[in-house]
Design an enzyme around this catalytic site. Structure first.
Site, mmCIF file in Angstrom:
data_model
loop_
_atom_site.group_PDB
_atom_site.id
_atom_site.type_symbol
_atom_site.label_atom_id
_atom_site.label_comp_id
_atom_site.label_asym_id
_atom_site.label_seq_id
_atom_site.Cartn_x
_atom_site.Cartn_y
_atom_site.Cartn_z
ATOM 1 N N HIS A 1 24.649 -0.635 -36.948
ATOM 2 C CA HIS A 1 23.349 -0.556 -36.995
ATOM 3 C C HIS A 1 22.782 -0.019 -38.500
ATOM 4 O O HIS A 1 21.819 1.047 -38.280
ATOM 5 C CB HIS A 1 22.747 0.034 -35.854
ATOM 6 C CG HIS A 1 22.754 -0.718 -34.644
ATOM 7 N ND1 HIS A 1 21.911 -1.881 -34.187
ATOM 8 C CD2 HIS A 1 23.787 -0.632 -33.504
ATOM 9 C CE1 HIS A 1 22.295 -2.514 -32.953
ATOM 10 N NE2 HIS A 1 23.268 -1.617 -32.548
ATOM 11 N N ASN B 1 18.923 -4.128 -27.710
ATOM 12 C CA ASN B 1 18.832 -5.295 -29.011
ATOM 13 C C ASN B 1 17.934 -6.355 -28.564
ATOM 14 O O ASN B 1 17.036 -6.328 -27.568
ATOM 15 C CB ASN B 1 20.434 -5.755 -28.760
ATOM 16 C CG ASN B 1 21.619 -5.004 -29.424
ATOM 17 O OD1 ASN B 1 21.314 -4.097 -30.306
ATOM 18 N ND2 ASN B 1 22.927 -4.941 -28.661
#
Length: 488
Positions: free
Chosen positions: A55, A128
């Site tokens: 990320h 997510n």
């Protein structure tokens, strides 16, 4: 234009000259005593904190969460205590596998991490844009992520590494199907859904626990990029999603998501698991909406851009371990690993006292006995830095905040259900939901990287597609053949 304040050192000492170093004579060497020069260079050398292992490329914004429906029968968390109640929030969207300078439109899951600044502390829902994941046990997470990064010899992304791992881990098929579908390249961050993904729990005033799945349904509508467009934009505007989000908020076009939950009791999950053969706490699985309908909770809106990206987005440190009273966890193996791993990563990446930074600090009073270390901003002042022992002991049951005890069963061991659990039905169900054109896009998207790997890996992966649905395997075979790989 307003006049800039005088330059000082980080300690507030006025700088007499920000243009010239102190030297021994007009052409002589620089003197070590030029602290402003040294401080300036030292800070410049340290401007980049270590990027996130996953990320790394992300965008952030602030907003509000507004309660629209009563769920106090499930939870005593105060942010849900009244319809109309608002809580300040922060969100960080991201890609997963790419480095900080990678393109926003790469085929990848998208992180969807939301912080709620509640009156009882920060609640972080770190999820997510997909309701499932590639693996079910956190012990395989470093291995999986290594396959998504770079080959240790070539330093290149490697389809062989990816599909070697996936083809030996059929549990990944559900998420692989989602990743190579149209939803693998969402059109920015505003036009995608978000999910807590894991199973969490809620606890009410009576100390009763239910398990929940969190869903954020975009009000902007789902939009995805065709594979060719995603590749083109990656070259033309690699910061496409960042530009879109920041620009929309700056223009007053505030994106919104409807927040919903699926709810189930222990008994309901046990009966469902017995009927389906699926583990309800397995992150590679979803709870079908027909079995556990979505229930509305509230509206999440983004309405303010950060003022400074590094301070507010790069240093944002979220962790699923941040759960306020009225909320809890589940036996999900991946969640259990993340409860440790995320906070540990933030300690390494940002620092020991990262919770003191404004974006991470709770909006309510906090007190503990943690002291010292880097970035100890207030360091507790003169308050006592230890807690005494209560000789009478702590009374009451449960794990704190009135959460009921969690019953455990079985001997402690390393349990491997692979080869005995159904990894194909839900992936097949997802495939069968796709219209014909989306199926063809799936075949083509898979054939691209698969055409670069060995026949052995291709055959192993095709075997998983066949088990999910024969049409799935046949479609990928045809797409591979069109690329010159006749694999039978």
């Amino acid at each position: 234009m307003s006049q800039q304040p005088p330059i000082t050192t980080a300690s507030g000492i006025p700088v007499a000259d920000n243009q010239n170093s102190i030297t021994a004579g007009p052409r002589g060497p620089v003197l070590l005593q030029d602290f402003h020069l040294i401080e300036k260079l030292q800070h410049f050398n340290r401007e980049r904190i270590p990027e996130r292992v996953v990320h790394a490329k992300g965008s952030g914004a602030y907003g509000t969460f507004t309660v629209t429906h009563d769920i106090t029968r499930y939870t005593k968390a105060k942010l849900f205590s009244a319809i109309g109640k608002q809580t300040d929030t922060f969100v960080r969207f991201s890609t997963v596998g790419g480095e900080k300078g990678s393109a926003d439109t790469e085929r990848d899951p998208r992180g969807f991490a939301v912080r709620f600044y509640t009156e009882e502390g920060n609640w972080d829902l770190v999820g997510n844009n997909t309701p499932m994941f590639f693996i079910k046990d956190g012990i395989k997470f470093p291995d999986f992520i290594h396959t998504q990064k770079r080959d240790p010899q070539t330093n290149l992304k490697s389809p062989t590494m990816m599909f070697d791992f996936w083809s030996k881990a059929p549990e990944s098929l559900h998420q692989v199907t989602m990743l190579f579908s149209d939803r693998g390249t969402p059109d920015g961050y505003r036009h995608m859904d978000g999910f807590g993904s894991h199973t969490y729990s809620l606890i009410n005033e009576a100390g009763e626990r239910v398990y929940v799945k969190w869903h954020f349904k975009t009000r902007q509508g789902i939009k995805n990029l065709a594979a060719a467009d995603a590749t083109r934009i990656a070259g033309e505007d690699p910061d496409y999603a960042q530009r879109d989000l920041f620009g929309a908020i700056a223009a007053g076009n505030f994106p919104q998501w409807e927040v919903k939950i699926q709810v189930a009791t222990d008994a309901e999950l046990a009966a469902w698991g017995e009927r389906t053969g699926w583990n309800p706490f397995d992150l590679t699985k979803v709870w079908p909406h027909g079995d556990f309908p979505l229930q509305p909770v509230g509206v999440f809106e983004l309405n303010r851009n950060p003022v400074n990206y590094h301070a507010e987005v790069e240093q944002a440190a979220l962790s699923p371990s941040n759960a306020v009273p009225g909320m809890g966890y589940s036996p999900d193996k991946m969640l259990q690993a993340r409860l440790f791993a995320y906070h540990d990563a933030q300690l390494y990446r940002v620092g020991t006292n990262h919770q003191h930074l404004p974006v991470n600090a709770p909006r309510c009073p906090f007190h503990n006995q943690q002291r010292d270390g880097a970035m100890a901003i207030s360091n507790g002042g003169s308050a006592q830095n230890y807690a005494t022992v209560d000789a009478a002991g702590v009374h009451g049951k449960g794990m704190g905040h009135g959460e009921p005890e969690l019953a455990l069963a079985g001997a402690a061991a390393r349990y491997d259900g692979r080869g005995h659990e159904d990894d194909y039905t839900q992936a097949g169900n997802l495939f069968r939901l796709m219209p014909a054109q989306e199926r063809q896009n799936l075949f083509d998207n898979l054939a691209g990287p698969m055409s670069q790997v060995s026949d052995e890996i291709i055959q192993r992966q095709l075997g998983h597609f066949d088990k999910a649905d024969p049409a799935y395997g046949a479609g990928v075979r045809a797409a591979l053949k069109a690329r010159g790989r006749n694999v039978g």
